[in-house]
Design an enzyme around this catalytic site. Sequence first.
Site, PDB file in Angstrom:
ATOM      1  N   TYR A 146      59.773   1.225  11.048  1.00 17.64           N
ATOM      2  CA  TYR A 146      61.222   0.833  11.066  1.00 17.64           C
ATOM      3  C   TYR A 146      61.578   1.332   9.576  1.00 17.64           C
ATOM      4  O   TYR A 146      60.885   1.612   8.850  1.00 17.64           O
ATOM      5  CB  TYR A 146      61.193  -0.693  11.084  1.00 17.64           C
ATOM      6  CG  TYR A 146      60.435  -1.543   9.864  1.00 17.64           C
ATOM      7  CD1 TYR A 146      58.910  -1.493   9.592  1.00 17.64           C
ATOM      8  CD2 TYR A 146      61.341  -2.153   9.022  1.00 17.64           C
ATOM      9  CE1 TYR A 146      58.530  -2.192   8.604  1.00 17.64           C
ATOM     10  CE2 TYR A 146      60.669  -2.651   7.774  1.00 17.64           C
ATOM     11  CZ  TYR A 146      59.156  -2.648   7.687  1.00 17.64           C
ATOM     12  OH  TYR A 146      58.729  -3.430   6.530  1.00 17.64           O
TER      13      TYR A 146
ATOM     14  N   ARG B 148      61.679   9.610   4.799  1.00 19.70           N
ATOM     15  CA  ARG B 148      60.815   8.687   5.104  1.00 19.70           C
ATOM     16  C   ARG B 148      60.376   8.222   6.266  1.00 19.70           C
ATOM     17  O   ARG B 148      59.471   8.202   7.134  1.00 19.70           O
ATOM     18  CB  ARG B 148      60.588   7.006   4.293  1.00 19.70           C
ATOM     19  CG  ARG B 148      59.505   6.480   4.243  1.00 19.70           C
ATOM     20  CD  ARG B 148      59.268   5.427   3.480  1.00 19.70           C
ATOM     21  NE  ARG B 148      60.216   4.387   3.793  1.00 19.70           N
ATOM     22  CZ  ARG B 148      60.707   3.289   2.819  1.00 19.70           C
ATOM     23  NH1 ARG B 148      60.077   2.981   1.706  1.00 19.70           N
ATOM     24  NH2 ARG B 148      61.624   2.502   3.204  1.00 19.70           N
TER      25      ARG B 148
ATOM     26  N   ARG C 206      50.672  -1.134  29.849  1.00 16.01           N
ATOM     27  CA  ARG C 206      49.572  -1.268  28.753  1.00 16.01           C
ATOM     28  C   ARG C 206      48.504  -0.570  28.881  1.00 16.01           C
ATOM     29  O   ARG C 206      47.754  -0.805  29.654  1.00 16.01           O
ATOM     30  CB  ARG C 206      49.379  -2.873  28.566  1.00 16.01           C
ATOM     31  CG  ARG C 206      48.530  -3.380  27.273  1.00 16.01           C
ATOM     32  CD  ARG C 206      48.261  -4.824  26.757  1.00 16.01           C
ATOM     33  NE  ARG C 206      47.490  -5.040  25.735  1.00 16.01           N
ATOM     34  CZ  ARG C 206      46.166  -4.882  25.822  1.00 16.01           C
ATOM     35  NH1 ARG C 206      45.445  -4.556  27.006  1.00 16.01           N
ATOM     36  NH2 ARG C 206      45.538  -4.988  24.750  1.00 16.01           N
TER      37      ARG C 206
ATOM     38  N   LYS D  89      55.565   3.220   7.447  1.00 12.18           N
ATOM     39  CA  LYS D  89      56.398   1.971   7.597  1.00 12.18           C
ATOM     40  C   LYS D  89      56.278   1.413   8.863  1.00 12.18           C
ATOM     41  O   LYS D  89      57.135   1.544   9.625  1.00 12.18           O
ATOM     42  CB  LYS D  89      57.812   2.257   6.824  1.00 12.18           C
ATOM     43  CG  LYS D  89      58.371   0.986   6.684  1.00 12.18           C
ATOM     44  CD  LYS D  89      59.684   1.135   5.650  1.00 12.18           C
ATOM     45  CE  LYS D  89      60.495   0.230   5.502  1.00 12.18           C
ATOM     46  NZ  LYS D  89      59.766  -1.140   4.753  1.00 12.18           N
TER      47      LYS D  89
ATOM     48  N   GLU E  71      50.538  -3.740  -4.090  1.00 15.82           N
ATOM     49  CA  GLU E  71      52.249  -3.792  -4.166  1.00 15.82           C
ATOM     50  C   GLU E  71      52.379  -5.353  -3.980  1.00 15.82           C
ATOM     51  O   GLU E  71      51.341  -6.147  -3.499  1.00 15.82           O
ATOM     52  CB  GLU E  71      52.778  -2.895  -3.225  1.00 15.82           C
ATOM     53  CG  GLU E  71      52.154  -2.925  -1.619  1.00 15.82           C
ATOM     54  CD  GLU E  71      52.907  -1.829  -0.776  1.00 15.82           C
ATOM     55  OE1 GLU E  71      53.984  -1.238  -1.271  1.00 15.82           O
ATOM     56  OE2 GLU E  71      52.055  -1.287   0.158  1.00 15.82           O
TER      57      GLU E  71
ATOM     58  N   LEU F  31      53.417   1.484   0.075  1.00 21.61           N
ATOM     59  CA  LEU F  31      54.578   2.078   0.823  1.00 21.61           C
ATOM     60  C   LEU F  31      55.290   2.700  -0.250  1.00 21.61           C
ATOM     61  O   LEU F  31      55.454   2.529  -1.492  1.00 21.61           O
ATOM     62  CB  LEU F  31      55.538   1.152   1.404  1.00 21.61           C
ATOM     63  CG  LEU F  31      56.683   1.797   2.237  1.00 21.61           C
ATOM     64  CD1 LEU F  31      56.074   2.285   3.380  1.00 21.61           C
ATOM     65  CD2 LEU F  31      57.929   0.798   2.354  1.00 21.61           C
TER      66      LEU F  31
HETATM   67  N1  PDD Z   1      60.318  -3.636   2.531  1.00 21.56           N
HETATM   68  N2  PDD Z   1      56.156  -1.942   0.038  1.00 21.56           N
HETATM   69  C1  PDD Z   1      56.300  -2.542   0.971  1.00 21.56           C
HETATM   70  C2  PDD Z   1      55.072  -3.064   1.876  1.00 21.56           C
HETATM   71  C3  PDD Z   1      57.611  -2.687   1.874  1.00 21.56           C
HETATM   72  O1  PDD Z   1      57.602  -3.512   2.790  1.00 21.56           O
HETATM   73  C4  PDD Z   1      58.872  -2.461   1.013  1.00 21.56           C
HETATM   74  C5  PDD Z   1      60.185  -2.454   1.649  1.00 21.56           C
HETATM   75  C6  PDD Z   1      58.500  -1.586  -0.207  1.00 21.56           C
HETATM   76  C7  PDD Z   1      59.733  -1.225  -0.897  1.00 21.56           C
HETATM   77  O2  PDD Z   1      60.261   0.100  -0.263  1.00 21.56           O
HETATM   78  P1  PDD Z   1      61.887   0.608  -0.314  1.00 21.56           P
HETATM   79  O3  PDD Z   1      62.274   0.353  -1.658  1.00 21.56           O
HETATM   80  O4  PDD Z   1      61.964   1.747   0.396  1.00 21.56           O
HETATM   81  O5  PDD Z   1      62.633  -0.596   0.393  1.00 21.56           O
HETATM   82  C8  PDD Z   1      57.208  -1.407  -0.672  1.00 21.56           C
HETATM   83  C9  PDD Z   1      61.335  -3.701   3.350  1.00 21.56           C
HETATM   84  C10 PDD Z   1      62.747  -3.986   2.475  1.00 21.56           C
HETATM   85  C11 PDD Z   1      61.572  -4.707   4.422  1.00 21.56           C
HETATM   86  O6  PDD Z   1      60.451  -4.667   4.978  1.00 21.56           O
HETATM   87  O7  PDD Z   1      62.270  -5.641   4.742  1.00 21.56           O
END
Ligand code: PDD
Length: 290
Positions: free
Chosen positions: A38, A57, A105, A153, A185, A210
């Site tokens: 996503y 990405r 499945r 992601k 993170e 990420l």
């Molecule tokens: N999340 N690390 C993780 C684990 C994340 O899920 C996200 C983003 C980030 C920051 O990435 P970016 O700057 O590209 O948004 C870092 C999104 C916002 C979400 O899952 O809603």
Amino acid sequence: MNMTSPIRTVYVNGQYCPESEATVSIFDRGYLFADAIYEVTCVLGGKLVDFDGHMARLQRSLGELDMGMPLTVEELLAIHRKLVAANNVVEGLIYMQISRGVADRDFNFPPEDTRPVVVMFTQSRPVIESPLAKRGLKVISLPDIRWGRRDIKTVQLLYPSIAKNAAYKAGADDAWLVQDGYVTEASSANAYIVTSDGKIVTRKLSFDILHGITRAAVFTLAAESGYILEERSFTLQEAFDAREAFITSATSFVTSVVEIDGVAIGDGTIGPVSKRLREIYIERATAAAS
Ligand code: PDD
């Protein structure tokens, strides 16, 4: 279900339809195996922030999972724009999910010609005037027990969701995840500290975190503004002793962290570096949104 706004128009596999009529198969591999990736792109002033970064990405995540791009970047852009317009989104986000598709499945991947399932929807909400950003976040630390490819992601978000829920139960806003004594993170954002000598420290890119699109933008802006950035792991103790702490993500921009595990960071209020970086980021993101 969106409880606060009128029924949205969403996108499911080539169709635009009211959210109440949108369906995906129970055999969707995103549903059965979290076999889906996503992206979340911020909308500011009805425009998309850093769309190209999110697309780069997306392509990387798909490639790492042996999935192809189901649509071109231009086609994805057109759908994003159409949904923003259809739902009158001025500020908020667009969520896009691409699963490997629908198949009976089986742990084995389905045949290569299985059609990916593409879903997109919008969420309107204040991002610039976020109440949490105004008061600063309280976070708790938790062990990082996610899988070993956090750079992809995927929609496999159960542990981040558990972590955030644990934070709420503990009276905090979010969790910072810790592996081998070092912060990786936040549950859904990248994590930073500002050291006593004013350096901005954040973990270097690897499979452990990420690769944030906001992180990349903030790096550029921070360097332009004369801040010194250090990409290295930092411990929780360093975070407790830091002058400031903050997170970045597409939907939080730069948001100050004022407390970790009950310990006030700096003087326990939003620090000047995170405040300035948030201002610069908003200014640039607003100007560059397209
Ligand atoms: N999340 N690390 C993780 C684990 C994340 O899920 C996200 C983003 C980030 C920051 O990435 P970016 O700057 O590209 O948004 C870092 C999104 C916002 C979400 O899952 O809603």
